[in-house]
Design a protein around this motif. Sequence first.
Motif, PDB file in Angstrom:
ATOM      1  N   TYR A 186      -1.617   5.569   3.981  1.00 63.43           N
ATOM      2  CA  TYR A 186      -0.765   6.094   2.912  1.00 63.43           C
ATOM      3  C   TYR A 186       0.305   7.070   3.393  1.00 63.43           C
TER       4      TYR A 186
ATOM      5  N   ILE B 207       0.448   5.927  -4.086  1.00 65.69           N
ATOM      6  CA  ILE B 207       0.277   6.589  -2.789  1.00 65.69           C
ATOM      7  C   ILE B 207       0.018   8.083  -2.993  1.00 65.69           C
TER       8      ILE B 207
ATOM      9  N   LEU C 229       4.171   6.348   2.817  1.00 62.62           N
ATOM     10  CA  LEU C 229       4.946   7.247   1.970  1.00 62.62           C
ATOM     11  C   LEU C 229       6.332   7.512   2.559  1.00 62.62           C
TER      12      LEU C 229
ATOM     13  N   TYR D 297       0.676   0.349   2.976  1.00 67.64           N
ATOM     14  CA  TYR D 297       0.047   0.727   1.703  1.00 67.64           C
ATOM     15  C   TYR D 297      -1.214  -0.094   1.465  1.00 67.64           C
TER      16      TYR D 297
ATOM     17  N   GLN E  88      -3.548   8.389  -4.175  1.00 66.78           N
ATOM     18  CA  GLN E  88      -4.518   8.184  -3.099  1.00 66.78           C
ATOM     19  C   GLN E  88      -4.555   9.369  -2.134  1.00 66.78           C
ATOM     20  N   LEU E  89      -3.416  10.031  -1.975  1.00 68.39           N
ATOM     21  CA  LEU E  89      -3.344  11.203  -1.093  1.00 68.39           C
ATOM     22  C   LEU E  89      -3.789  12.486  -1.814  1.00 68.39           C
TER      23      LEU E  89
END
Length: 273
Positions: free
Chosen positions: A45, A75, A49, A40, A78-79
């Motif tokens: 990511y 996460i 995850l 992370y 960010q994704l």
Amino acid sequence: MKNILILFVFATVFCSCSTYQDALKSDDIKLKYEIADSLYQSGSYKKALKLYEQIVPLYRGRPQAERVMYAYSDIYYQLEDYYLAGYQFERFVKSYPQSTKREEAAFKSAESYYQLSPEYYLDQVDTYKAMDKLQEFINVYPESERQDEANLMVKELQTKLERKEFEIAKGYNTIGASRGTFPNAIKSFDNFISEYPGSVYREDAMFWKFDSAYQLAIGSRLDLMPARLEEAKEAYRILEKYYPSGKYTKEVTKMLEDINERLQVPVEEETIN
């Protein structure tokens, strides 16, 4: 020397992959967490995850749960999986009201819903939800340094809603001649002007209301035309009052001249258009 460097990089990648695969299969929660947190922090990511999905249920009630839940939510953010990011950050805010990350999580939750807002011509359920979440953030954190950004997003979403309503009204004008929807257009523009007095589309709405009234008048039977032309002139007066030198001056001037000329012609017979 070059070959040694290549071998070193290969060995590092291999060990890293091996450690990650081992963590996925391991029953060691601490190992999973350490590898997940490392991934992370380094921005890996998708890999992180997979591990967080395994450990989140196991860390509930533990001292590390707050940090785990924040990272898990972030996460998704960010994704750019904004549905889950919004939901998970919302859960985080409710679960950890004393967290130092609470404000940031609340903002990211609201921003995630903002990111889900669709194009203006689509259903705006997510837009309304985003506005509610952003307004909630603004109210709860009035001293936040993110206030300006949140207000800008609210304004953008509000403008999107206004455009949708404006385009609906304008649609009635567009098909007015063939479908007889000029009265609908006039009513819709009236509602728009009343509901959104500060809209960036206010001048446009006033002009297209005038245009709708004008088109309705000149397409009417001769016995109805004078009264409708006067109604169109009233729409013109309102437009002129607020926008005396507006962007539609050329079109307005031409339409007004035509109205005045027609009002000089007496009604001789009834025709049907």
